[in-house]
Design a protein around this motif. Sequence first.
Motif, mmCIF file in Angstrom:
data_model
loop_
_atom_site.group_PDB
_atom_site.id
_atom_site.type_symbol
_atom_site.label_atom_id
_atom_site.label_comp_id
_atom_site.label_asym_id
_atom_site.label_seq_id
_atom_site.Cartn_x
_atom_site.Cartn_y
_atom_site.Cartn_z
ATOM 1 N N ALA A 72 0.841 -1.203 0.000
ATOM 2 C CA ALA A 72 0.000 0.000 0.000
ATOM 3 C C ALA A 72 0.875 1.253 0.000
ATOM 4 O O ALA A 72 0.581 2.231 -0.699
ATOM 5 C CB ALA A 72 -0.934 -0.007 1.207
ATOM 6 N N THR A 73 1.960 1.210 0.754
ATOM 7 C CA THR A 73 2.894 2.340 0.793
ATOM 8 C C THR A 73 3.517 2.566 -0.577
ATOM 9 O O THR A 73 3.625 3.709 -1.043
ATOM 10 C CB THR A 73 3.986 2.103 1.846
ATOM 11 O OG1 THR A 73 3.364 1.946 3.129
ATOM 12 C CG2 THR A 73 4.967 3.260 1.901
ATOM 13 N N LYS A 74 3.904 1.494 -1.257
ATOM 14 C CA LYS A 74 4.480 1.623 -2.597
ATOM 15 C C LYS A 74 3.470 2.215 -3.576
ATOM 16 O O LYS A 74 3.816 3.039 -4.425
ATOM 17 C CB LYS A 74 4.985 0.275 -3.093
ATOM 18 C CG LYS A 74 6.272 -0.138 -2.425
ATOM 19 C CD LYS A 74 6.774 -1.461 -2.930
ATOM 20 C CE LYS A 74 8.027 -1.835 -2.150
ATOM 21 N NZ LYS A 74 8.571 -3.117 -2.563
ATOM 22 N N GLU A 75 2.211 1.811 -3.446
ATOM 23 C CA GLU A 75 1.172 2.375 -4.312
ATOM 24 C C GLU A 75 1.035 3.872 -4.058
ATOM 25 O O GLU A 75 0.892 4.666 -5.001
ATOM 26 C CB GLU A 75 -0.168 1.672 -4.077
ATOM 27 C CG GLU A 75 -0.228 0.267 -4.621
ATOM 28 C CD GLU A 75 -0.026 0.196 -6.128
ATOM 29 O OE1 GLU A 75 -0.634 0.988 -6.861
ATOM 30 O OE2 GLU A 75 0.761 -0.667 -6.562
ATOM 31 N N SER A 76 1.073 4.283 -2.791
ATOM 32 C CA SER A 76 0.956 5.711 -2.487
ATOM 33 C C SER A 76 2.163 6.468 -3.025
ATOM 34 O O SER A 76 2.036 7.595 -3.496
ATOM 35 C CB SER A 76 0.768 5.946 -0.990
ATOM 36 O OG SER A 76 1.956 5.698 -0.280
#
Length: 93
Positions: A72-76
């Motif tokens: 999720a952090t990588k997507e953000s």
Amino acid sequence: MFEKLQQIREMQKQAQILKKQMEEEIIEYQNDGIKVIMNGAQEIQSISFDDDFDFSDKEKTGEKLKSVLNKATKESQKVIAKKMRGMIGNFGL
């Protein structure tokens, strides 16, 4: 020189606008029965688990949660990078 100062002020203004936009951007990522919602400023808004999620293995649960949070952090980060490319392009950099 005045033109450079004006350009720096405009970049600071744009950075504040970008920060506000990132706080409003919502990223959802779901995998392995875990759903994470975070904003573009990488603040976690919620974590939820499927009704049938198996909590019996704490180590496995921790690994799954860590994986989903990292993804999720990588997507953000992708969202942030895309918006920043647009902002930088406006300044001809």
